[in-house]
Design a protein around this motif. Structure first.
Motif, short mmCIF file in Angstrom:
data_model
loop_
_atom_site.label_atom_id
_atom_site.label_comp_id
_atom_site.label_asym_id
_atom_site.label_seq_id
_atom_site.Cartn_x
_atom_site.Cartn_y
_atom_site.Cartn_z
N VAL A 173 16.16 5.72 -9.77
CA VAL A 173 15.14 5.96 -8.74
C VAL A 173 13.92 5.09 -8.99
O VAL A 173 13.38 4.44 -8.08
CB VAL A 173 14.75 7.46 -8.72
N VAL A 174 13.46 5.06 -10.23
CA VAL A 174 12.27 4.28 -10.57
C VAL A 174 12.52 2.79 -10.39
O VAL A 174 11.66 2.05 -9.88
CB VAL A 174 11.82 4.60 -12.01
N GLU A 175 13.70 2.32 -10.78
CA GLU A 175 14.02 0.90 -10.62
C GLU A 175 13.97 0.49 -9.16
O GLU A 175 13.47 -0.59 -8.81
CB GLU A 175 15.41 0.62 -11.21
N ARG A 176 14.47 1.33 -8.28
CA ARG A 176 14.44 1.01 -6.84
C ARG A 176 13.02 0.97 -6.32
O ARG A 176 12.68 0.15 -5.46
CB ARG A 176 15.27 2.05 -6.07
N MET A 177 12.18 1.86 -6.82
CA MET A 177 10.77 1.84 -6.41
C MET A 177 10.09 0.56 -6.87
O MET A 177 9.30 -0.04 -6.13
CB MET A 177 10.05 3.07 -6.95
N LEU A 178 10.38 0.15 -8.10
CA LEU A 178 9.80 -1.09 -8.59
C LEU A 178 10.28 -2.29 -7.77
O LEU A 178 9.51 -3.22 -7.51
CB LEU A 178 10.17 -1.28 -10.07
N ASP A 179 11.54 -2.27 -7.34
CA ASP A 179 12.07 -3.34 -6.50
C ASP A 179 11.33 -3.42 -5.17
O ASP A 179 11.24 -4.49 -4.57
CB ASP A 179 13.56 -3.13 -6.23
N GLN A 180 10.81 -2.29 -4.71
CA GLN A 180 10.06 -2.27 -3.44
C GLN A 180 8.57 -2.58 -3.64
O GLN A 180 7.78 -2.44 -2.72
CB GLN A 180 10.24 -0.91 -2.77
N ARG A 181 8.22 -3.01 -4.84
CA ARG A 181 6.86 -3.46 -5.15
C ARG A 181 5.81 -2.40 -4.85
O ARG A 181 4.80 -2.66 -4.21
CB ARG A 181 6.53 -4.76 -4.40
N VAL A 182 6.08 -1.16 -5.30
CA VAL A 182 5.07 -0.12 -5.12
C VAL A 182 3.80 -0.53 -5.87
O VAL A 182 3.84 -1.20 -6.91
CB VAL A 182 5.58 1.24 -5.63
N ALA A 183 2.66 -0.12 -5.31
CA ALA A 183 1.39 -0.45 -5.96
C ALA A 183 1.20 0.32 -7.26
O ALA A 183 0.53 -0.14 -8.18
CB ALA A 183 0.24 -0.15 -5.01
N ARG B 276 0.85 -1.19 0.00
CA ARG B 276 0.00 0.00 0.00
C ARG B 276 0.89 1.24 0.00
O ARG B 276 0.72 2.17 0.78
CB ARG B 276 -0.96 -0.02 1.19
N THR B 277 1.85 1.21 -0.90
CA THR B 277 2.74 2.35 -1.08
C THR B 277 2.71 2.78 -2.54
O THR B 277 2.52 1.95 -3.45
CB THR B 277 4.20 2.02 -0.68
N VAL B 278 2.90 4.06 -2.77
CA VAL B 278 2.96 4.61 -4.12
C VAL B 278 4.27 5.36 -4.26
O VAL B 278 4.65 6.15 -3.40
CB VAL B 278 1.77 5.57 -4.38
N GLY B 279 4.98 5.08 -5.34
CA GLY B 279 6.21 5.80 -5.62
C GLY B 279 5.92 7.12 -6.30
O GLY B 279 5.07 7.19 -7.20
N VAL B 280 6.60 8.17 -5.84
CA VAL B 280 6.48 9.49 -6.47
C VAL B 280 7.88 9.90 -6.91
O VAL B 280 8.74 10.21 -6.08
CB VAL B 280 5.88 10.53 -5.51
#
Length: 345
Positions: free
Chosen positions: A107-117, A60-64
């Motif tokens: 930055v985006v790759e790291r967010m995807l690794d953290q399974r952002v919704a 339940r996280t969103v990457g910005v």
């Protein structure tokens, strides 16, 4: 740490009932809900969102991903996004892209690794070639904010060209014919569209089309300051300037101050992007104000709709800004001089 089993035993209910109370997945009798909530309070129970995310394979996280630290406008947008997401039970992972494509991709790759919704992105000049396809290939819901590309995804952006046309028409109406434009970073649609608006009015009104009037501000205060210092130190300096984002407005004001030029007595100034403190400047700045709350709300709703499974075709939404008419354009002085106001063609 207390577990759901502990809560269930203390409340005298099943573990599934505790789960329904936590997740609102089924109606629970008020007295039962009260016992469960009381047990959670007494045990200081906290839901294990990590375990829940692993089980569901989503968070339940969103990457910005946005250039938040170098542009005060983006800081305001992030605040509005965070408030909207928080009200819907989502947390924000913020990554500052610096408007640099390589760093943006990291930055985006790291967010995807953290399974952002899902992901909200203010794309850099080359995001359409790398970062955006990267996110879409992962199947992660994506909404672009502030800037748009040709990507096949939802986008929520401001109206750019028409507000700048209104600013330049206004300066022309006040009698200015030599109007400079301080422009943003090359390759951004915001830069292109706003510059198109400036050039369209210059051509339509028969204003000075000197290429030297288009100043490279690169969306930064320091670059805008250097460009304005050079252009306005010349004998044929412009009588007015339209600045096409707020960071560059700061640099422009610094340059004019260093040159000893008063606004609007020596130079009329208007700008795209309002400041929270723009009406505290003396003179107060005539500026285009973006509706950041509406932009944030629409972007979040589109994104969470995609997270929930919406499969309608991608949409491009344009948010209309408003003109904050103050004194830096010189209207008060123009009235005092009984300046003639030419009719708009």
């Amino acid at each position: 740490m207390a577990t759901m089993d502990d809560v269930a035993r203390l409340a005298g209910v099943s573990v599934s009932t505790v789960s329904h109370v936590l997740n609102s997945t089924r109606a629970v009798a008020p007295d039962t809900r009260s016992r469960v909530e009381d047990a959670m309070a007494r045990l200081a129970y906290r839901r294990n969102d990590v375990a829940r995310s692993l089980a569901q394979r989503k968070t339940r996280t969103v990457g910005v991903a946005i250039s938040a630290l170098t542009n005060p406008y983006f800081g305001t947008l992030v605040s509005a996004v965070n408030e909207e997401l928080g009200s819907r039970g989502y947390a924000v992972i913020l990554g500052d892209t610096g408007d640099e494509p390589g760093h943006e991709a990291t930055v985006v790759e790291r967010m995807l690794d953290q399974r952002v919704a899902g992901l909200l992105l203010a794309p850099s000049a080359r995001a359409g070639e790398g970062t955006v396809p990267q996110v879409l290939a992962h199947g992660v819901p994506l909404v672009l904010v502030d800037r748009h590309t040709d990507a096949d995804c939802d986008q929520v952006v401001p109206l750019n060209r028409e507000p700048v046309e209104d600013l330049v028409h206004h300066l022309a109406d006040l009698g200015h014919t030599r109007i400079a434009a301080v422009c943003g970073m090359a390759g951004l649609d915001t830069t292109t569209e706003r510059l198109d608006g400036y050039r369209a009015v210059v051509a339509a009104r028969g204003l000075d089309e000197d290429p030297a009037l288009v100043l490279p501000g690169h969306s930064r205060a320091d670059a805008a300051e250097d460009a304005v210092l050079h252009a306005f130190a010349r004998p044929d300096r412009p009588s007015a300037v339209v600045v096409l984002n707020n960071a560059m407005t700061i640099g422009t004001l610094r340059a004019l101050d260093r040159l000893g030029l008063a606004v609007p007595g020596d130079v009329a100034l208007v700008c795209y992007d309002d400041f929270e403190w723009a009406d505290l400047f003396r003179p107060r700045l005539t500026a285009v104000r973006q509706d950041l709350t509406t932009m944030a709300r629409r972007a979040v709703r589109l994104l969470l709709g995609r997270v929930a499974g919406d499969d309608h075709p991608p949409v491009l939404e344009r948010i209309t800004p408003s003109l904050q008419h103050r004194e830096s354009c010189g209207c008060r002085q123009a009235a005092e001089r009984d300046a003639r106001v030419p009719a708009r063609p």
